[in-house]
Design a protein around this motif. Structure first.
Motif, short mmCIF file in Angstrom:
data_model
loop_
_atom_site.label_atom_id
_atom_site.label_comp_id
_atom_site.label_asym_id
_atom_site.label_seq_id
_atom_site.Cartn_x
_atom_site.Cartn_y
_atom_site.Cartn_z
N ASP A 60 0.83 -1.21 0.00
CA ASP A 60 0.00 0.00 0.00
C ASP A 60 0.87 1.26 0.00
O ASP A 60 0.50 2.28 -0.61
N MET A 61 2.02 1.21 0.68
CA MET A 61 2.96 2.34 0.63
C MET A 61 3.43 2.60 -0.79
O MET A 61 3.50 3.74 -1.24
N ARG A 62 3.76 1.54 -1.49
CA ARG A 62 4.22 1.70 -2.87
C ARG A 62 3.11 2.29 -3.75
O ARG A 62 3.36 3.16 -4.60
N GLY A 63 1.88 1.82 -3.53
CA GLY A 63 0.76 2.36 -4.28
C GLY A 63 0.53 3.83 -3.98
O GLY A 63 0.25 4.63 -4.88
N GLY A 64 0.67 4.20 -2.70
CA GLY A 64 0.52 5.60 -2.31
C GLY A 64 1.58 6.48 -2.95
O GLY A 64 1.30 7.62 -3.36
N TRP A 65 2.81 5.98 -3.02
CA TRP A 65 3.90 6.71 -3.69
C TRP A 65 3.53 6.99 -5.15
O TRP A 65 3.65 8.11 -5.64
N ASP A 66 3.07 5.93 -5.86
CA ASP A 66 2.75 6.08 -7.28
C ASP A 66 1.62 7.08 -7.50
O ASP A 66 1.66 7.86 -8.46
N VAL A 67 0.61 7.08 -6.62
CA VAL A 67 -0.48 8.04 -6.75
C VAL A 67 0.04 9.46 -6.54
O VAL A 67 -0.34 10.40 -7.25
N HIS A 68 0.94 9.64 -5.56
CA HIS A 68 1.51 10.96 -5.27
C HIS A 68 2.24 11.50 -6.50
O HIS A 68 2.00 12.64 -6.92
N VAL A 69 3.13 10.70 -7.07
CA VAL A 69 3.90 11.14 -8.24
C VAL A 69 2.97 11.37 -9.42
O VAL A 69 3.11 12.36 -10.16
N GLY A 70 2.01 10.46 -9.62
CA GLY A 70 1.07 10.61 -10.72
C GLY A 70 0.26 11.89 -10.63
O GLY A 70 0.02 12.57 -11.64
N PHE A 71 -0.14 12.26 -9.41
CA PHE A 71 -0.88 13.52 -9.22
C PHE A 71 0.01 14.70 -9.60
O PHE A 71 -0.44 15.62 -10.28
N GLY A 72 1.26 14.69 -9.18
CA GLY A 72 2.16 15.79 -9.49
C GLY A 72 2.37 15.97 -10.98
O GLY A 72 2.38 17.11 -11.48
N LEU A 73 2.51 14.86 -11.72
CA LEU A 73 2.73 14.96 -13.16
C LEU A 73 1.45 15.36 -13.90
O LEU A 73 1.52 16.03 -14.93
N ALA A 74 0.30 14.97 -13.36
CA ALA A 74 -0.97 15.33 -13.99
C ALA A 74 -1.36 16.78 -13.69
O ALA A 74 -2.04 17.42 -14.49
#
Length: 231
Positions: free
Chosen positions: A82-96
Motif C-alpha cells: 500500500d505504501m508503494r501504491g501511495g507513492w505512485d499516486v503521489h507522483v502521478g498527481f504531481g505529473l498530472a
C-alpha cells in the motif's frame, strides 16, 4: 456563508484553478481571476483578501483533489504494498497537475513550510503506522515519514522540471523501491521478526490505541524502554 455566496466563492476558485493549471501561478492575479469569473474585484477581495489568500485557498482546493486520488489506493493486507501504491499516486498527481503540485509542495521563501506538507505528512504517517504495527518498520514512523516525503517530493519536482521528452519513466519506481526497501523488513517469518520491529509495533499500538491501565509516568517509561529496544 449562505448558499449564494458559497456558490460564488466556489466559482471563483474553479476559475482560478483553471488559470493556474493552464498558465501557472504567475498568471493568477485578482484582476485576471475576477474578469474570468465575471465578478467584481471587490467580491474576490471579500472572499480571499488578496492574491496570497487566493493562492492559499487554491492550495487547499488542490489538496482536496489530491486526497480524492489517494482514496483510489486500494488497501490490502500488505501495508508495504500500500505504501508503494501511495507513492505512485503521489507522483502521478504531481505529473498530472504540475501547477497545483508546485503550489502545494513548493515554497519561494526559505524556512517556510510548503502549504500541503503538514497534511501530507500526517497522511503518510497513517500508512507507516500500519507498517510498524505489522512489525515491518526498521525505524520510528515519524523519521520514516520525513525520509519518504523528502524522497517522493524530490523525485516528483525533478520529473516536473524535466522536459517531457527527457523524463525517465522508471526513475520514480526505482527511487520508490530503494527508499521503501531501506525502511522495511521482509514479511515476518513464522519464527518471529526479531526484537526491534516488535518493539516498534508495540510502541505504535500504544501511541494510536486506547488508554492503557497504566499511569502516565508508567506509560512514558514503557515507551522509553520500547524506543531503546527498537534501536
Amino acid at each position: 456563508m449562505d448558499d449564494a455566496k458559497a456558490r460564488t466563492r466556489q466559482q471563483i476558485l474553479e476559475v482560478a484553478a483553471g488559470i493556474l493549471e493552464r498558465e501557472g501561478a504567475q498568471a493568477v492575479s485578482t484582476r485576471s481571476v475576477a474578469a474570468a469569473a465575471g465578478v467584481r474585484a471587490a467580491s474576490l477581495y471579500q472572499f480571499f483578501g488578496d492574491k496570497d489568500g487566493l493562492l492559499a485557498a487554491l492550495a487547499i482546493h488542490a489538496f482536496d483533489l489530491y486526497l480524492a486520488e489517494k482514496q483510489t489506493v486500494t488497501h490490502t493486507d500488505d501495508p508495504v504494498a500500500d505504501m508503494r501504491g501511495g507513492w505512485d499516486v503521489h507522483v502521478g498527481f504531481g505529473l498530472a497537475h504540475p501547477a497545483f503540485y508546485l503550489l502545494m509542495f513548493g515554497t519561494d521563501v526559505p524556512g517556510r513550510r510548503a502549504p500541503a506538507a503538514g497534511q501530507a505528512h500526517a497522511l503518510l504517517l497513517r500508512f507507516l503506522d500500519r507498517v510498524a504495527a505489522a512489525g515491518r518498520l526498521r525505524i520510528p514512523p515519524a523519521i520514516a515519514a520525513e525520509l519518504c516525503m523528502a524522497a517522493v517530493t524530490g523525485v516528483t519536482l525533478s520529473l516536473i522540471g524535466a522536459p517531457a521528452e527527457d523524463r525517465d519513466p522508471g526513475i520514480s519506481a526505482r527511487m520508490r523501491d530503494i527508499v521503501i526497501d531501506s525502511l522495511v523488513t521482509d514479511p515476518v517469518p513464522a519464527a518471529g521478526p526479531g526484537l526491534a520491529p516488535l518493539a516498534l509495533a508495540l510502541d505504535t499500538a500504544i501511541a494510536v490505541g486506547d488508554r492503557l491501565p497504566l499511569r502516565p509516568v508508567e506509560t512514558a517509561l514503557l515507551r522509553d524502554w520500547l524506543g531503546r529496544l527498537a534501536r
